[in-house]
Scaffold this motif. Structure first.
Motif, short mmCIF file in Angstrom:
data_model
loop_
_atom_site.label_atom_id
_atom_site.label_comp_id
_atom_site.label_asym_id
_atom_site.label_seq_id
_atom_site.Cartn_x
_atom_site.Cartn_y
_atom_site.Cartn_z
N MET A 1 0.55 19.66 3.53
CA MET A 1 0.09 19.16 4.80
C MET A 1 1.06 19.56 5.91
SD MET A 1 -2.35 17.32 6.05
CE MET A 1 -2.74 16.34 7.44
N GLU A 2 2.38 19.49 5.62
CA GLU A 2 3.37 19.85 6.62
C GLU A 2 3.32 21.34 6.93
OE1 GLU A 2 7.42 18.66 6.21
OE2 GLU A 2 6.83 16.66 5.54
N GLY A 3 2.97 22.15 5.98
CA GLY A 3 2.89 23.60 6.17
C GLY A 3 1.73 23.99 7.09
N LEU A 4 0.73 23.15 7.18
CA LEU A 4 -0.45 23.41 8.02
C LEU A 4 -0.25 22.90 9.45
CD1 LEU A 4 -3.32 24.54 7.85
CD2 LEU A 4 -4.09 22.24 7.27
N PHE A 5 0.64 21.93 9.62
CA PHE A 5 0.82 21.29 10.93
C PHE A 5 1.42 22.25 11.98
CE2 PHE A 5 3.43 18.71 13.86
CZ PHE A 5 2.40 17.98 14.44
N LEU A 6 2.42 23.03 11.62
CA LEU A 6 3.09 23.92 12.56
C LEU A 6 2.16 25.03 13.06
CD1 LEU A 6 5.73 24.46 14.03
CD2 LEU A 6 6.43 25.85 12.09
N PRO A 7 1.42 25.74 12.20
CA PRO A 7 0.49 26.77 12.72
C PRO A 7 -0.62 26.16 13.59
CG PRO A 7 0.87 27.13 10.40
CD PRO A 7 1.51 25.82 10.74
N LEU A 8 -1.09 24.97 13.22
CA LEU A 8 -2.13 24.31 14.01
C LEU A 8 -1.59 23.92 15.39
CD1 LEU A 8 -5.05 23.36 13.75
CD2 LEU A 8 -4.18 21.14 13.06
N LEU A 9 -0.38 23.42 15.46
CA LEU A 9 0.25 23.06 16.72
C LEU A 9 0.47 24.31 17.58
CD1 LEU A 9 1.48 20.79 18.41
CD2 LEU A 9 3.65 21.26 17.28
N LEU A 10 0.87 25.40 16.99
CA LEU A 10 1.07 26.65 17.69
C LEU A 10 -0.25 27.17 18.28
CD1 LEU A 10 3.11 28.84 18.46
CD2 LEU A 10 2.55 29.98 16.32
N MET A 11 -1.32 27.07 17.54
CA MET A 11 -2.63 27.49 18.03
C MET A 11 -3.07 26.63 19.21
SD MET A 11 -4.65 28.61 14.53
CE MET A 11 -6.12 27.88 15.10
N LEU A 12 -2.80 25.33 19.17
CA LEU A 12 -3.16 24.44 20.27
C LEU A 12 -2.35 24.79 21.53
CD1 LEU A 12 -3.58 20.95 18.61
CD2 LEU A 12 -5.32 22.32 19.74
N VAL A 13 -1.08 25.08 21.34
CA VAL A 13 -0.22 25.42 22.49
C VAL A 13 -0.71 26.70 23.17
CG1 VAL A 13 2.11 26.20 23.09
CG2 VAL A 13 1.79 24.21 21.63
N VAL A 14 -1.25 27.63 22.41
CA VAL A 14 -1.77 28.87 22.97
C VAL A 14 -3.18 28.68 23.53
CG1 VAL A 14 -2.48 31.23 22.38
CG2 VAL A 14 -0.32 30.32 21.52
N ALA A 15 -4.02 27.91 22.86
CA ALA A 15 -5.42 27.78 23.23
C ALA A 15 -5.64 26.93 24.48
CB ALA A 15 -6.21 27.19 22.06
N ILE A 16 -4.87 25.88 24.67
CA ILE A 16 -5.09 24.98 25.81
C ILE A 16 -4.89 25.69 27.15
CG2 ILE A 16 -4.21 22.92 26.97
CD1 ILE A 16 -3.99 21.62 24.23
N PRO A 17 -3.82 26.44 27.37
CA PRO A 17 -3.71 27.15 28.66
C PRO A 17 -4.81 28.19 28.88
CG PRO A 17 -1.57 27.04 27.60
CD PRO A 17 -2.57 26.55 26.62
N LEU A 18 -5.25 28.84 27.80
CA LEU A 18 -6.34 29.80 27.93
C LEU A 18 -7.63 29.11 28.37
CD1 LEU A 18 -5.81 32.11 24.82
CD2 LEU A 18 -5.49 32.68 27.23
#
Length: 134
Positions: A1-18
């Motif tokens: 579960m912890e291994g999935l949290f970081l990539p998901l957070l990174l995608m959100l950080v990129v997707a929200i400004p777009l």
């Protein structure tokens, strides 16, 4: 579960400004389209190149006729109109409308006479530049 949290957070950080940038761009396009549709003859506008003009004809869907000087009408693409300009009211003209025009100063009359004589001479044209000559 912890291994999935970081990539998901990174995608959100990129997707929200777009997503936010896209929404802002759509809103700006809608405002520009609304401006294009609301133009009517007699409106004062400014083009994207900074030219101030009066709308003369809006009958065509893609172009607009702008009067840039008395009797000088040019045809522009509608997208070249940047914004509609509201006429500015001077303090002097506002006081003139209130009926404060009974006393006319002689200096004002002299200035008006000077302007008329300068206008009668015609426009002043600068001599052409001579590039490359030494």
């Amino acid at each position: 579960m912890e291994g999935l949290f970081l990539p998901l957070l990174l995608m959100l950080v990129v997707a929200i400004p777009l997503i936010m940038g896209t929404r802002k761009q759509k809103r700006m396009m809608a405002q520009q389209q609304e401006l294009q549709n609301s133009l009517a003859p007699g409106d004062r506008v400014m083009t994207t190149s900074g030219l101030y003009a009066t709308v003369a004809d809006t009958s065509d869907e893609t172009t607009i006729d702008l009067e840039i000087a008395d009797g000088v009408v040019t045809t522009w693409l509608r997208q070249a109109v940047r914004e509609k300009i509201n006429p500015v009211v001077d303090d002097e003209s506002a006081s003139d409308e209130e009926g404060d025009t009974s006393v006319v100063e002689e200096s004002t009359v002299a200035e008006a006479d000077e302007k008329e004589t300068e206008a009668a001479k015609g426009p002043q044209v600068a001599p052409p530049l001579e590039h490359g000559k030494k």
